[in-house]
Design a protein around this motif. Sequence first.
Motif, PDB file in Angstrom:
ATOM      1  N   VAL A  61      23.900  52.209  32.883  1.00  0.00           N
ATOM      2  CA  VAL A  61      24.367  51.578  34.071  1.00  0.00           C
ATOM      3  C   VAL A  61      23.724  50.198  34.446  1.00  0.00           C
ATOM      4  CG1 VAL A  61      24.636  51.851  36.439  1.00  0.00           C
ATOM      5  CG2 VAL A  61      24.984  53.806  34.732  1.00  0.00           C
ATOM      6  N   VAL A  62      24.269  49.083  34.829  1.00  0.00           N
ATOM      7  CA  VAL A  62      23.686  47.851  34.951  1.00  0.00           C
ATOM      8  C   VAL A  62      23.895  47.466  36.226  1.00  0.00           C
ATOM      9  CG1 VAL A  62      23.405  45.575  34.159  1.00  0.00           C
ATOM     10  CG2 VAL A  62      23.585  47.390  32.657  1.00  0.00           C
ATOM     11  N   ASP A  63      22.963  46.969  37.088  1.00  0.00           N
ATOM     12  CA  ASP A  63      23.040  46.175  38.293  1.00  0.00           C
ATOM     13  C   ASP A  63      23.049  44.736  37.887  1.00  0.00           C
ATOM     14  OD1 ASP A  63      22.558  44.835  40.520  1.00  0.00           O
ATOM     15  OD2 ASP A  63      21.174  45.928  41.483  1.00  0.00           O
ATOM     16  N   LEU A  64      24.095  44.061  37.919  1.00  0.00           N
ATOM     17  CA  LEU A  64      24.325  42.536  37.392  1.00  0.00           C
ATOM     18  C   LEU A  64      23.297  41.832  38.351  1.00  0.00           C
ATOM     19  CD1 LEU A  64      28.024  42.461  36.720  1.00  0.00           C
ATOM     20  CD2 LEU A  64      26.127  42.457  35.054  1.00  0.00           C
ATOM     21  N   GLN A 127      29.495  33.207  37.678  1.00  0.00           N
ATOM     22  CA  GLN A 127      29.630  33.753  39.247  1.00  0.00           C
ATOM     23  C   GLN A 127      29.957  35.348  39.081  1.00  0.00           C
ATOM     24  OE1 GLN A 127      32.592  30.803  40.446  1.00  0.00           O
ATOM     25  NE2 GLN A 127      31.390  30.407  42.390  1.00  0.00           N
ATOM     26  N   CYS A 128      29.512  36.114  39.931  1.00  0.00           N
ATOM     27  CA  CYS A 128      29.762  37.625  39.530  1.00  0.00           C
ATOM     28  C   CYS A 128      30.593  38.045  41.045  1.00  0.00           C
ATOM     29  CB  CYS A 128      28.690  38.467  39.354  1.00  0.00           C
ATOM     30  SG  CYS A 128      27.909  37.916  37.823  1.00  0.00           S
ATOM     31  N   SER A 129      31.445  38.765  40.962  1.00  0.00           N
ATOM     32  CA  SER A 129      31.980  39.566  42.155  1.00  0.00           C
ATOM     33  C   SER A 129      32.886  40.813  41.957  1.00  0.00           C
ATOM     34  CB  SER A 129      32.664  38.345  42.852  1.00  0.00           C
ATOM     35  OG  SER A 129      33.987  38.096  42.217  1.00  0.00           O
ATOM     36  N   ASN A 130      32.976  41.500  42.869  1.00  0.00           N
ATOM     37  CA  ASN A 130      34.199  42.905  42.667  1.00  0.00           C
ATOM     38  C   ASN A 130      35.637  42.081  42.850  1.00  0.00           C
ATOM     39  OD1 ASN A 130      31.681  44.327  42.605  1.00  0.00           O
ATOM     40  ND2 ASN A 130      32.008  44.708  44.881  1.00  0.00           N
ATOM     41  N   ILE A 131      36.553  42.773  42.035  1.00  0.00           N
ATOM     42  CA  ILE A 131      37.499  42.246  42.031  1.00  0.00           C
ATOM     43  C   ILE A 131      38.664  43.630  41.814  1.00  0.00           C
ATOM     44  CG2 ILE A 131      37.647  42.006  39.539  1.00  0.00           C
ATOM     45  CD1 ILE A 131      39.692  39.481  40.087  1.00  0.00           C
ATOM     46  N   HIS A 132      39.871  43.299  42.722  1.00  0.00           N
ATOM     47  CA  HIS A 132      40.937  44.238  42.320  1.00  0.00           C
ATOM     48  C   HIS A 132      41.947  43.679  41.513  1.00  0.00           C
ATOM     49  CE1 HIS A 132      43.448  47.803  43.034  1.00  0.00           C
ATOM     50  NE2 HIS A 132      44.326  46.878  43.123  1.00  0.00           N
ATOM     51  N   LEU A 133      42.279  44.526  40.335  1.00  0.00           N
ATOM     52  CA  LEU A 133      43.386  44.042  39.440  1.00  0.00           C
ATOM     53  C   LEU A 133      44.475  44.774  39.424  1.00  0.00           C
ATOM     54  CD1 LEU A 133      41.176  43.251  36.233  1.00  0.00           C
ATOM     55  CD2 LEU A 133      41.981  41.633  37.914  1.00  0.00           C
ATOM     56  N   SER A 134      45.825  44.387  39.677  1.00  0.00           N
ATOM     57  CA  SER A 134      46.785  44.996  39.304  1.00  0.00           C
ATOM     58  C   SER A 134      47.168  45.084  38.023  1.00  0.00           C
ATOM     59  CB  SER A 134      47.957  44.295  40.178  1.00  0.00           C
ATOM     60  OG  SER A 134      48.276  42.887  39.603  1.00  0.00           O
ATOM     61  N   GLU A 135      48.386  45.756  37.468  1.00  0.00           N
ATOM     62  CA  GLU A 135      48.547  45.919  36.174  1.00  0.00           C
ATOM     63  C   GLU A 135      49.212  44.604  35.519  1.00  0.00           C
ATOM     64  OE1 GLU A 135      51.138  49.192  35.369  1.00  0.00           O
ATOM     65  OE2 GLU A 135      49.611  50.618  36.100  1.00  0.00           O
ATOM     66  N   LEU A 136      50.064  43.855  36.500  1.00  0.00           N
ATOM     67  CA  LEU A 136      50.370  42.558  36.156  1.00  0.00           C
ATOM     68  C   LEU A 136      49.390  41.387  35.827  1.00  0.00           C
ATOM     69  CD1 LEU A 136      53.184  42.243  38.882  1.00  0.00           C
ATOM     70  CD2 LEU A 136      53.496  43.356  36.446  1.00  0.00           C
ATOM     71  N   LEU A 147      33.859  41.020  38.032  1.00  0.00           N
ATOM     72  CA  LEU A 147      34.360  39.778  37.497  1.00  0.00           C
ATOM     73  C   LEU A 147      33.061  38.935  37.053  1.00  0.00           C
ATOM     74  CD1 LEU A 147      36.327  37.732  36.247  1.00  0.00           C
ATOM     75  CD2 LEU A 147      36.439  37.035  38.636  1.00  0.00           C
ATOM     76  N   ILE A 148      32.928  38.728  35.663  1.00  0.00           N
ATOM     77  CA  ILE A 148      31.472  37.648  35.604  1.00  0.00           C
ATOM     78  C   ILE A 148      32.563  36.654  34.960  1.00  0.00           C
ATOM     79  CG2 ILE A 148      29.543  37.118  34.169  1.00  0.00           C
ATOM     80  CD1 ILE A 148      29.299  40.066  33.804  1.00  0.00           C
ATOM     81  N   ALA A 149      32.364  35.294  35.667  1.00  0.00           N
ATOM     82  CA  ALA A 149      33.145  34.150  35.481  1.00  0.00           C
ATOM     83  C   ALA A 149      32.179  32.962  35.018  1.00  0.00           C
ATOM     84  CB  ALA A 149      34.028  33.584  36.783  1.00  0.00           C
ATOM     85  N   LEU A 150      32.266  32.632  33.727  1.00  0.00           N
ATOM     86  CA  LEU A 150      31.094  31.777  33.383  1.00  0.00           C
ATOM     87  C   LEU A 150      31.915  30.272  33.022  1.00  0.00           C
ATOM     88  CD1 LEU A 150      30.898  34.437  31.615  1.00  0.00           C
ATOM     89  CD2 LEU A 150      28.463  33.626  31.837  1.00  0.00           C
TER      90      LEU A 150
END
Length: 358
Positions: A61-64, A127-136, A147-150
């Motif tokens: 378990v990692v705290d980013l 950039q790191c943040s929480n994100i909700h993803l839909s199946e689409l 999400l980790i966006a580089l």
Amino acid sequence: MAHDFNNLLMVVAANMELATRKNYTSVEKEVTAVKRATAGAEALSRKLMSVARKQPLKHDVVDLAAWFGSASDLIRTALTEKIEMTLDVARGTGLVKVDGTELESAILNIAVNARDAMPDGGHFSVQCSNIHLSELETRLPAGEYVLIALSDDGHGMPPSVRQHAFEPLFTTKALGAGTGLGLAQVLATCEQSGGTAMIESEPGRGTTLKLFLPLYKGTEGVVQPASPELAAAAAPKPQHVFVVEDNPEVAAGICAVLEVLGCTVRHALTADEALEVLIQGAAFDFVLSDVHLPGKMSGIDFAEEVRARWPTQKIALMTGYADELERAKLGGVIVLAKPFNIDELTLLMSDSIACAHP
């Protein structure tokens, strides 16, 4: 891949020949060269195993926010001074469960690619943040992710390159400048943690790698990176150790390391032989067994039998292959991934780790 391995083996062979000719005196330079080549071979092997989904993983378990705080200097070093880096971990970014070593390798692979895409300098952002993803949105189940966006502002990728970027051994770099495993390893790391990776890139407009990892909602504690002081303090007291390993050269190396630690060591080539030794009454403080062994019993069979007959016996498994590791974990057996170093072995043998039972 064979070319890269041959170069590493050449370094080892050449320096061992030099050490032999010097009668093994004043060989610090040669030993250092061999250690560097060995580290390179280990990294290359881990990449291959990871891409093949065979690398034993250590999901923690990692705290980013804390993790990137520790890793940021390493990332900046990979980027070089020409490239400015910014790091933004949004407040409240959740925990993830991932192999920290594989995540570090994935991030460094992306940073190196960004550096190569910006030879004259530029900007690299994390950039790191929480994100909700839909199946689409992705092929992942709908739900909560981190999400980790580089991103870099380099030359970008044309569609013909972008669509193959995650394929193993695909590379646009010059011969000898890359293995083509970097982004394949990134995707493998994400997928083995229940997530995925995506690329957004256009020629002249830079590249963004998006890593999606499931938001962890369990109760396990966050793993903190061990400091060198803590690792040194974890060195075990002298113990009587039983090593079960069918490769004589590997066994000799492990036994030699244990003897340096002050342990007395006995060796068996098979689990069948080792079990008979224990049945006959031999006692050991610690048992270390390979997973894949010749004979009727595998290392996991052996560990389960030992646990059943002698519940208080400290035992751990070692392997360079991920097959059946879930079975070992369900049985509460600690697994050490090959290749390992002396610090990992001493930590494993410390009372706080080795005595852990389900």
